[in-house]
Design a protein around this motif. Structure first.
Motif, short mmCIF file in Angstrom:
data_model
loop_
_atom_site.label_atom_id
_atom_site.label_comp_id
_atom_site.label_asym_id
_atom_site.label_seq_id
_atom_site.Cartn_x
_atom_site.Cartn_y
_atom_site.Cartn_z
N PHE A 455 41.62 -28.49 -167.48
CA PHE A 455 42.23 -27.26 -166.89
C PHE A 455 41.31 -25.88 -167.16
CE2 PHE A 455 43.06 -27.23 -171.52
CZ PHE A 455 42.73 -26.04 -172.15
N LYS A 456 40.05 -26.10 -167.63
CA LYS A 456 39.22 -25.09 -167.84
C LYS A 456 37.73 -25.34 -166.88
CE LYS A 456 39.55 -24.54 -172.74
NZ LYS A 456 38.94 -24.76 -174.37
N CYS A 457 37.56 -24.13 -166.50
CA CYS A 457 36.45 -24.14 -165.23
C CYS A 457 35.27 -23.38 -166.17
CB CYS A 457 36.87 -23.58 -164.10
SG CYS A 457 37.91 -24.36 -163.36
N VAL A 458 33.98 -24.45 -166.36
CA VAL A 458 32.86 -23.53 -166.80
C VAL A 458 31.93 -23.54 -165.63
CG1 VAL A 458 33.40 -24.36 -169.32
CG2 VAL A 458 32.08 -25.73 -167.67
N GLU A 459 30.89 -22.59 -165.85
CA GLU A 459 30.01 -22.50 -164.71
C GLU A 459 28.93 -23.41 -164.90
OE1 GLU A 459 27.25 -18.68 -162.67
OE2 GLU A 459 28.22 -18.58 -164.66
N GLY A 460 28.57 -24.20 -163.73
CA GLY A 460 27.75 -25.05 -163.78
C GLY A 460 26.31 -24.64 -163.29
N ASP A 461 25.33 -25.74 -162.90
CA ASP A 461 24.01 -25.45 -162.71
C ASP A 461 23.87 -25.14 -161.27
OD1 ASP A 461 23.41 -26.05 -165.12
OD2 ASP A 461 22.80 -28.03 -164.69
N ASP A 462 25.04 -25.43 -160.36
CA ASP A 462 24.89 -24.94 -158.95
C ASP A 462 25.14 -23.49 -158.63
OD1 ASP A 462 24.14 -27.86 -158.54
OD2 ASP A 462 26.34 -28.31 -158.13
#
Length: 556
Positions: A455-462
């Protein structure tokens, strides 16, 4: 070939080590049979059971030769001894050779009878048979539940070995796998697994498939015949070794003798043993161990690395210390030496339906249910579409149930389960995007973010390039194992410059509104003051008038 031979006699040698604490006094072998005497008071049933433990049965005396063997074994003992003759039911029949009795081998074949004269022929006569020296070993009826002084067991075998060729310089003693010794020339044949020792040379042999093999033989059988220990040399042939300070007798290759003063093995510092290969000495290890890389230490051998171990169908190899064992694969059980598929469904492991498979089973559910992922043996309600009829108690139509993620909806006399749109309800827990599914919902993230904990969205490298959502795995927010997340909100799409402009405009409008309100309040206050002054003058005039009127009335 030697390995196969060794394994074929291993079971027979094992018999002599499992006497169950019962003392064997003597034995005799002839033809393809051996007979042993046990001086152990037991009932008939207990005696037969004890013979069965040793893969034999109570002695049958079918020939005069067998009767001679019996008299030899019992010649020095008094008391009654059980033989394998009994009557299961009915009355004695004197017209038959065995008089209605039968051998424990369940047959009545016999070329010899030796009944005691005057035996009881009534229906109440004793049903078991014993013999004793005092009655010339004639067959005497005896109550089965009364203990006799002992019993005789009979062993049958195939592929026997003839006695060793005689040597006038030596004598031979044979040790049978049935636990008794036989001196030279007392028997003509010996069963497989018998060990012969010549004296005084102490040379040993073992009987295997009608042939005698000289020691050392396979280390797995009685230490290969070695006096101390058996191991395998560099060619995987069995050899004997002795304790420190002693060496193997090169004449018989099995016994130990005092070693030389300058022991060539001392410098090798072998962990277990040292043996000679010609003029070179090497370290060795006992059976089940192998020499380590240092050339002196011994480590356990994983016999299961050899794929030839346990080749039988549905068997698997399990390594053990110094050895290995063959066990059945999971879902199979050992029956009569074979691994047979276990019907797990016979134990009702599934809540609804069970289908047996080879080595396992599969659970399935009735219509309106599906297998619970957390407990595959159980079933839970399932709809799979927007609405389904509710499951109601046939005795109480108000007691109805719906799958997780559905809510009850009553329509007249019918009750339905309606899918809950979690994406537009309080149970919505997605960090960014939410997609409703039947009975649950699925969280997903914008490009450049990745889903964590469902359910969590974390910022990725893209780098974020668009707002196309990434797919995710559906999750049930009511699951007790999932942590309840903190409230979240969708990220703002307003840029920083736009946000500053909005703030400035908002402040300007607020100031303007405050100024207008202040101006309005001032004008209203001035009007109220003028009106108040005028009203005060009128009240004052009226007051004076009333006073004047009152004064006039008083003068008049």
């Amino acid at each position: 070939m030697n390995v196969v031979v060794g394994l074929s006699v291993l079971l027979l040698v094992f018999l002599q080590e499992n006497a169950e604490g019962t003392e064997r006094n003597s034995g005799y072998c002839i033809g393809n049979s051996c007979f042993t005497l046990f001086r152990d008071p037991r009932t008939f049933t207990s005696a037969e059971s004890q013979c069965g433990v040793q893969n034999s049965h109570l002695m049958t005396v079918r020939t005069s030769v067998a009767n001679d063997v019996l008299s030899v074994l019992l010649g020095n003992f008094s008391g009654s001894f059980w033989i394998g003759l009994h009557r299961l039911s009915g009355c004695p029949d004197l017209s038959e050779e065995l008089r209605g009795f039968q051998w424990v081998t369940t047959d009545t074949e016999s070329d010899f009878t030796y009944w005691l004269p005057g035996s009881d022929s009534s229906c109440s006569a004793a049903r078991c048979v014993s013999v004793n020296r005092e009655e010339d070993f004639r067959w005497s009826q005896k109550p089965c539940d009364q203990p006799a002084a002992g019993f005789l067991c009979e062993y049958s075998f195939t592929e026997p070995c003839a006695i060793l060729p005689p040597d006038p310089r030596e004598s031979v003693i044979y040790w049978t796998p049935y636990g008794f010794e036989v001196e030279d020339m007392q028997s003509s044949t010996l069963p497989p697994g018998s060990i012969a020792t010549r004296f005084p040379s102490e040379t040993k042999y073992i009987c295997s498939v009608e042939h005698w093999l000289q020691a050392p033989w396979s280390c797995k059988i009685k230490e290969g015949g070695c006096e101390h220990k058996c191991t395998m040399d560099h060619s995987n042939d069995p050899i004997c070794y002795c304790p420190p300070g002693q060496t193997v007798n090169l004449e018989n290759r099995v016994s130990c003798k005092a070693g030389a003063t300058d022991d060539p093995c001392a410098a090798l510092r072998c962990q277990q043993t040292c043996y000679a290969v010609g003029s070179v000495h090497r370290c060795g290890c006992s059976s089940g161990l192998q020499l380590d890389a240092d050339g002196r230490s011994c480590v356990d051998i994983d016999e299961c690395l050899d794929k030839r171990q346990c080749p039988e169908k549905n068997f698997r190899c399990v390594n053990t210390l110094l050895s290995y064992k063959c066990v059945c694969e999971k879902g199979y059980k050992l029956i009569l030496g074979a691994c047979v598929d276990t019907d797990e469904c016979s134990h009702a492991p599934c809540e609804h339906s069970c289908t047996n498979t080879r080595g396992s089973y599969v659970c399935s559910c009735y219509e309106g249910y599906k297998v619970d992922e957390k407990a595959p043996n159980t079933c839970k309600l399932h709809c799979g579409k927007e609405e389904c009829p509710a499951l109601c108690d046939p005795n109480d139509r108000f007691q109805c149930f719906c799958p997780d993620g559905y809510v009850l909806d009553e329509r007249g006399t019918s009750t339905f389960c309606i899918d809950i749109d979690e994406c537009h309800s309080e149970s919505f827990n997605c960090n960014q995007l939410c997609q409703n599914t039947y009975g649950s919902y699925a969280c997903s993230c914008y490009t450049g973010f990745k889903l964590v904990d469902q359910f969590k969205c974390v910022e990725g490298d893209d780098k974020v390039t668009d707002s196309f959502p990434m797919t995710s795995t559906p999750t049930n927010p009511t699951s007790p194992t999932a942590p309840y997340p903190d409230p979240t909100r969708r990220p703002s799409g307003v840029t920083a410059g736009g946000l500053v402009g909005i703030i400035v405009c908002t402040v300007f409008l607020v100031v303007l509104a405050v100024f207008a309100a202040h101006l309005g309040f001032n004008r209203r206050g001035k009007k109220e003051n003028d009106a108040g002054a005028l009203k005060g003058g009128e009240d004052e005039t009226h007051g004076l008038q009333r006073l004047s009127d009152s004064h006039t009335d008083q003068v008049a």
